[in-house]
Design an enzyme around this catalytic site. Structure first.
Site, PDB file in Angstrom:
ATOM      1  N   ASP A  37       0.848  -1.199   0.000  1.00  0.00           N
ATOM      2  CA  ASP A  37       0.000   0.000   0.000  1.00  0.00           C
ATOM      3  C   ASP A  37       0.882   1.247   0.000  1.00  0.00           C
ATOM      4  N   THR A  40      -1.807   6.394   0.895  1.00  0.00           N
ATOM      5  CA  THR A  40      -2.329   7.711   0.526  1.00  0.00           C
ATOM      6  C   THR A  40      -3.195   8.201   1.689  1.00  0.00           C
ATOM      7  N   ALA A  86      -5.873  -1.938  -4.561  1.00  0.00           N
ATOM      8  CA  ALA A  86      -5.348  -0.569  -4.505  1.00  0.00           C
ATOM      9  C   ALA A  86      -5.969   0.265  -5.613  1.00  0.00           C
ATOM     10  N   SER A  89     -10.465   5.784  -5.093  1.00  0.00           N
ATOM     11  CA  SER A  89     -11.806   5.197  -5.035  1.00  0.00           C
ATOM     12  C   SER A  89     -12.955   6.198  -4.895  1.00  0.00           C
ATOM     13  N   THR A 104      -3.156   5.527 -11.038  1.00  0.00           N
ATOM     14  CA  THR A 104      -3.220   4.392 -10.098  1.00  0.00           C
ATOM     15  C   THR A 104      -4.105   3.272 -10.643  1.00  0.00           C
ATOM     16  N   THR A 142     -15.852  -2.562  -9.460  1.00  0.00           N
ATOM     17  CA  THR A 142     -17.037  -1.890  -8.945  1.00  0.00           C
ATOM     18  C   THR A 142     -18.221  -2.019  -9.908  1.00  0.00           C
ATOM     19  N   ASP A 143     -19.417  -1.891  -9.365  1.00  0.00           N
ATOM     20  CA  ASP A 143     -20.615  -1.903 -10.225  1.00  0.00           C
ATOM     21  C   ASP A 143     -20.724  -0.623 -11.059  1.00  0.00           C
ATOM     22  N   GLU A 144     -19.943   0.417 -10.678  1.00  0.00           N
ATOM     23  CA  GLU A 144     -20.076   1.701 -11.386  1.00  0.00           C
ATOM     24  C   GLU A 144     -19.642   1.607 -12.847  1.00  0.00           C
ATOM     25  N   TYR A 167     -13.621   8.217 -12.277  1.00  0.00           N
ATOM     26  CA  TYR A 167     -13.362   7.035 -11.434  1.00  0.00           C
ATOM     27  C   TYR A 167     -13.845   5.766 -12.123  1.00  0.00           C
ATOM     28  N   LYS A 171     -11.771   2.540 -13.670  1.00  0.00           N
ATOM     29  CA  LYS A 171     -11.977   1.149 -13.227  1.00  0.00           C
ATOM     30  C   LYS A 171     -12.372   0.279 -14.427  1.00  0.00           C
ATOM     31  N   LYS A 206     -16.976   9.465   2.400  1.00  0.00           N
ATOM     32  CA  LYS A 206     -18.040   8.719   1.726  1.00  0.00           C
ATOM     33  C   LYS A 206     -19.328   8.878   2.524  1.00  0.00           C
ATOM     34  N   LEU A 207     -20.470   8.678   1.854  1.00  0.00           N
ATOM     35  CA  LEU A 207     -21.746   9.122   2.428  1.00  0.00           C
ATOM     36  C   LEU A 207     -22.018   8.636   3.863  1.00  0.00           C
ATOM     37  N   VAL A 223     -26.607  16.448   1.396  1.00  0.00           N
ATOM     38  CA  VAL A 223     -27.263  15.481   0.501  1.00  0.00           C
ATOM     39  C   VAL A 223     -27.259  16.089  -0.895  1.00  0.00           C
TER      40      VAL A 223
HETATM   41  P1  NAD Z   1      -9.919   3.131  -0.238  1.00  0.00           P
HETATM   42  O1  NAD Z   1      -9.794   4.434  -0.952  1.00  0.00           O
HETATM   43  O2  NAD Z   1     -10.467   3.112   1.142  1.00  0.00           O
HETATM   44  O3  NAD Z   1      -8.498   2.417  -0.191  1.00  0.00           O
HETATM   45  C1  NAD Z   1      -7.625   2.379  -1.279  1.00  0.00           C
HETATM   46  C2  NAD Z   1      -6.251   1.922  -0.786  1.00  0.00           C
HETATM   47  O4  NAD Z   1      -5.368   1.891  -1.914  1.00  0.00           O
HETATM   48  C3  NAD Z   1      -5.635   2.873   0.237  1.00  0.00           C
HETATM   49  O5  NAD Z   1      -5.081   2.130   1.309  1.00  0.00           O
HETATM   50  C4  NAD Z   1      -4.550   3.601  -0.545  1.00  0.00           C
HETATM   51  O6  NAD Z   1      -3.444   3.984   0.260  1.00  0.00           O
HETATM   52  C5  NAD Z   1      -4.158   2.529  -1.560  1.00  0.00           C
HETATM   53  N1  NAD Z   1      -3.567   3.127  -2.768  1.00  0.00           N
HETATM   54  C6  NAD Z   1      -4.070   4.158  -3.509  1.00  0.00           C
HETATM   55  N2  NAD Z   1      -3.235   4.459  -4.517  1.00  0.00           N
HETATM   56  C7  NAD Z   1      -2.205   3.574  -4.433  1.00  0.00           C
HETATM   57  C8  NAD Z   1      -1.035   3.374  -5.209  1.00  0.00           C
HETATM   58  N3  NAD Z   1      -0.738   4.143  -6.277  1.00  0.00           N
HETATM   59  N4  NAD Z   1      -0.192   2.371  -4.851  1.00  0.00           N
HETATM   60  C9  NAD Z   1      -0.453   1.586  -3.778  1.00  0.00           C
HETATM   61  N5  NAD Z   1      -1.544   1.749  -3.000  1.00  0.00           N
HETATM   62  C10 NAD Z   1      -2.403   2.738  -3.328  1.00  0.00           C
HETATM   63  O7  NAD Z   1     -10.754   2.206  -1.222  1.00  0.00           O
HETATM   64  P2  NAD Z   1     -11.876   1.109  -0.896  1.00  0.00           P
HETATM   65  O8  NAD Z   1     -13.172   1.767  -0.769  1.00  0.00           O
HETATM   66  O9  NAD Z   1     -11.369   0.237   0.195  1.00  0.00           O
HETATM   67  O10 NAD Z   1     -11.864   0.314  -2.284  1.00  0.00           O
HETATM   68  C11 NAD Z   1     -10.929  -0.759  -2.493  1.00  0.00           C
HETATM   69  C12 NAD Z   1     -11.172  -1.339  -3.883  1.00  0.00           C
HETATM   70  O11 NAD Z   1     -12.501  -1.822  -3.985  1.00  0.00           O
HETATM   71  C13 NAD Z   1     -11.011  -0.332  -5.013  1.00  0.00           C
HETATM   72  O12 NAD Z   1     -10.393  -0.981  -6.104  1.00  0.00           O
HETATM   73  C14 NAD Z   1     -12.429   0.082  -5.361  1.00  0.00           C
HETATM   74  O13 NAD Z   1     -12.537   0.457  -6.702  1.00  0.00           O
HETATM   75  C15 NAD Z   1     -13.163  -1.211  -5.084  1.00  0.00           C
HETATM   76  N6  NAD Z   1     -14.596  -1.057  -4.690  1.00  0.00           N
HETATM   77  C16 NAD Z   1     -14.951  -0.228  -3.674  1.00  0.00           C
HETATM   78  C17 NAD Z   1     -16.297  -0.159  -3.274  1.00  0.00           C
HETATM   79  C18 NAD Z   1     -16.755   0.723  -2.139  1.00  0.00           C
HETATM   80  O14 NAD Z   1     -17.951   0.818  -1.896  1.00  0.00           O
HETATM   81  N7  NAD Z   1     -15.862   1.372  -1.402  1.00  0.00           N
HETATM   82  C19 NAD Z   1     -17.254  -0.943  -3.934  1.00  0.00           C
HETATM   83  C20 NAD Z   1     -16.846  -1.773  -4.993  1.00  0.00           C
HETATM   84  C21 NAD Z   1     -15.493  -1.844  -5.340  1.00  0.00           C
HETATM   85  O1  DAU Z   2     -20.930   1.446  -6.225  1.00  0.00           O
HETATM   86  C1  DAU Z   2     -19.648   1.180  -5.738  1.00  0.00           C
HETATM   87  C2  DAU Z   2     -18.922   2.474  -5.468  1.00  0.00           C
HETATM   88  O2  DAU Z   2     -19.499   3.033  -4.297  1.00  0.00           O
HETATM   89  C3  DAU Z   2     -17.415   2.295  -5.299  1.00  0.00           C
HETATM   90  O3  DAU Z   2     -16.867   1.810  -6.489  1.00  0.00           O
HETATM   91  C4  DAU Z   2     -16.758   3.618  -4.904  1.00  0.00           C
HETATM   92  O4  DAU Z   2     -15.382   3.415  -4.662  1.00  0.00           O
HETATM   93  C5  DAU Z   2     -17.424   4.120  -3.643  1.00  0.00           C
HETATM   94  O5  DAU Z   2     -16.878   5.360  -3.269  1.00  0.00           O
HETATM   95  C6  DAU Z   2     -18.934   4.237  -3.839  1.00  0.00           C
HETATM   96  O6  DAU Z   2     -19.234   5.295  -4.791  1.00  0.00           O
HETATM   97  P1  DAU Z   2     -20.462   6.312  -4.560  1.00  0.00           P
HETATM   98  O7  DAU Z   2     -20.188   7.531  -5.330  1.00  0.00           O
HETATM   99  O8  DAU Z   2     -21.751   5.600  -4.764  1.00  0.00           O
HETATM  100  O9  DAU Z   2     -20.297   6.545  -2.966  1.00  0.00           O
HETATM  101  P2  DAU Z   2     -20.392   7.887  -2.085  1.00  0.00           P
HETATM  102  O10 DAU Z   2     -20.381   7.458  -0.652  1.00  0.00           O
HETATM  103  O11 DAU Z   2     -19.428   8.920  -2.506  1.00  0.00           O
HETATM  104  O12 DAU Z   2     -21.859   8.404  -2.434  1.00  0.00           O
HETATM  105  C7  DAU Z   2     -22.997   7.605  -2.222  1.00  0.00           C
HETATM  106  C8  DAU Z   2     -24.213   8.386  -2.704  1.00  0.00           C
HETATM  107  O13 DAU Z   2     -24.412   9.496  -1.813  1.00  0.00           O
HETATM  108  C9  DAU Z   2     -24.052   8.975  -4.080  1.00  0.00           C
HETATM  109  O14 DAU Z   2     -25.320   8.967  -4.721  1.00  0.00           O
HETATM  110  C10 DAU Z   2     -23.622  10.423  -3.826  1.00  0.00           C
HETATM  111  C11 DAU Z   2     -24.319  10.741  -2.519  1.00  0.00           C
HETATM  112  N1  DAU Z   2     -23.619  11.666  -1.611  1.00  0.00           N
HETATM  113  C12 DAU Z   2     -22.320  11.446  -1.339  1.00  0.00           C
HETATM  114  C13 DAU Z   2     -21.628  12.273  -0.477  1.00  0.00           C
HETATM  115  C14 DAU Z   2     -20.163  12.052  -0.177  1.00  0.00           C
HETATM  116  C15 DAU Z   2     -24.310  12.705  -1.005  1.00  0.00           C
HETATM  117  O15 DAU Z   2     -25.523  12.878  -1.245  1.00  0.00           O
HETATM  118  N2  DAU Z   2     -23.651  13.535  -0.147  1.00  0.00           N
HETATM  119  C16 DAU Z   2     -22.319  13.365   0.140  1.00  0.00           C
HETATM  120  O16 DAU Z   2     -21.754  14.158   0.919  1.00  0.00           O
END
Ligand code: NAD
Ligand code: DAU
Length: 361
Positions: A37, A40, A86, A89, A104, A142-144, A167, A171, A206-207, A223
């Site tokens: 890692d 970051t 990594a 995100s 990245t 991700t589903d995105e 983003y 992905k 994140k939300l 929101v």
């Molecule tokens: P996060 O942002 O919490 O963590 C990302 C990690 O990657 C951090 O520890 C960061 O230091 C490391 N990183 C970033 N850039 C790097 C680099 N250049 N080299 C080495 N390490 C690096 O992310 P997360 O929410 O835990 O997501 C993890 C994975 O799952 C991602 O690939 C994301 O696309 C995927 N994902 C996330 C969600 C979600 O809801 N959070 C859903 C579906 C898929």
């Molecule tokens: O669907 C999977 C994805 O979910 C992952 O791949 C991403 O890494 C992860 O960050 C997440 O993406 P979203 O954009 O869906 O998550 P976020 O928490 O940023 O936002 C969730 C929803 O809430 C989205 O519709 C935007 C909204 N939102 C978000 C924030 C941060 C708000 O309304 N207010 C906020 O302050």
């Protein structure tokens, strides 16, 4: 130690990665788990304090965009398998700094693919191979990448890619490259695409963690737009269990969707959180909801995500272990009982935790 089989997990200091690392360190005591890692803003070794001294765990600080460094560690540690999490995100950050996401998420992924390809093609497995860890490059996505849904329908593994944010486009690019390495070089790859995760150790930009933190501190809860966007929420520990299932049983070359069948409109979710917080903080009913503040919408904001995880259930037998209500209550409790973690993360204090300890090799 060198004779042990090993798994490289990238991004293991982040939200989902730390749950995956913990799970693998505990469930595979005879396998060496390497956590690579960059640390970051989103990476935090405090997330892994409980396992940092485990005999089968080692942290490596480094950047997946650094080709020389990546080649060097693959040559040195000869990883048997890779689970690649990594990434940059956060969608909002990708709108202001898209190049970080390209570097990245795309370049970093290709570096890992190339290093694994070189290592594994120079060290073929013979027919008598009885190793418990099979060679696999498991890419977490991700589903995105599927874009957005209208008011009906679900994303299946056959849904065409149609990403909208930098983003999700980055992905999608990485998913395509992983599949290209399977088709072109016969790399043993698997991909999973998961819906929104929630749970402990989630960075409060994140939300859900942002809302919990702001409600606790009596700050406005932003929101976006009218709050009508829909997300499909899955408890992070259930994502980690799905990753273990796919890592051990997933068919090489396949893609699996992961989801909790748990759709919520953002505004309804925030109201539910406000109710839970009123109870937990002994506030009058309706008190926390006064903090809800509608703000300018996210550019290119996808309306609705919903995952069809039938393939994963029918073919590999995975399903979520708890309900959303249970998971949300556990999550709120975790944030209320881990004020120090929140304080460190929001003040940047946690960066001092590892300063100087893990210089790049
Ligand atoms: P996060 O942002 O919490 O963590 C990302 C990690 O990657 C951090 O520890 C960061 O230091 C490391 N990183 C970033 N850039 C790097 C680099 N250049 N080299 C080495 N390490 C690096 O992310 P997360 O929410 O835990 O997501 C993890 C994975 O799952 C991602 O690939 C994301 O696309 C995927 N994902 C996330 C969600 C979600 O809801 N959070 C859903 C579906 C898929
Ligand atoms: O669907 C999977 C994805 O979910 C992952 O791949 C991403 O890494 C992860 O960050 C997440 O993406 P979203 O954009 O869906 O998550 P976020 O928490 O940023 O936002 C969730 C929803 O809430 C989205 O519709 C935007 C909204 N939102 C978000 C924030 C941060 C708000 O309304 N207010 C906020 O302050």
């Amino acid at each position: 130690m060198q004779n042990k089989q090993s798994i490289l997990i990238t991004g293991g200091a982040g939200f989902i990665g730390s749950h995956v690392v913990r799970r693998f360190v505990n469930n595979f005591p005879n396998i060496m788990i390497y956590n690579l890692d960059k640390l970051t803003y989103a990476g935090n070794l405090e997330n892994l304090k409980d396992i940092e001294h485990a005999a089968n765990y080692k942290f490596i600080k480094g950047d997946i965009t650094d080709t020389t460094f990546i080649n060097k560690i693959f040559a040195e540690y000869k990883f048997d398998a890779v689970i690649h999490l990594a990434a940059e995100s956060h969608v909002d950050r990708s709108i202001t700094s898209p190049m970080d996401f390209v570097m990245t998420n795309i370049v970093g992924t290709v570096n890992l693919l190339n290093a694994a390809k070189t290592l594994w093609s120079n060290n073929p497995i013979d027919d008598k191979n009885t190793n418990s860890v099979r060679r696999i490059f498991y890419h977490i996505s991700t589903d995105e990448v599927y874009g957005t849904l209208g008011s009906t329908g679900h994303f299946s593994e056959q849904t065409p890619y149609d990403p909208h944010s930098p983003y999700s486009a980055s992905k999608a690019g990485s998913d395509h490259l992983v599949r290209a390495y399977y088709d072109t070089y016969k790399m043993p790859v698997v991909i999973s695409n998961c819906s929104n995760n929630y749970g402990s150790h989630h960075f409060p930009e994140k939300l859900i963690p942002l809302a919990i933190n702001n409600i606790k501190n009596n700050k406005p809860v932003p929101v976006y737009g009218a709050g009508l966007n829909v997300r499909d929420w899955l408890w992070v520990n259930d994502h980690a269990s799905a990753i273990e299932t796919i890592f051990t049983k997933g068919v090489i070359g396949e893609t699996y969707n992961i989801g909790g069948n748990n759709e919520w409109k953002n505004i309804d979710l925030i109201h539910l959180l406000c109710e839970i917080m009123d109870t937990k903080l002994n506030r009058e009913k309706g008190e926390s909801a006064k903090l809800i503040t509608f703000v300018k919408d996210r550019a290119g904001h996808d309306l609705r995500y919903a995952i069809d995880a039938t393939k994963l259930k029918n073919e590999l037998g995975w399903s979520p272990s708890i309900t959303f209500e249970e998971g949300l209550a556990l999550t709120v409790d975790w944030y209320l009982h881990n004020e120090e973690w929140l304080k460190h993360v929001t003040s940047g204090e946690y960066l001092k935790y590892y300063q100087g300890q893990y210089e790049q090799r």
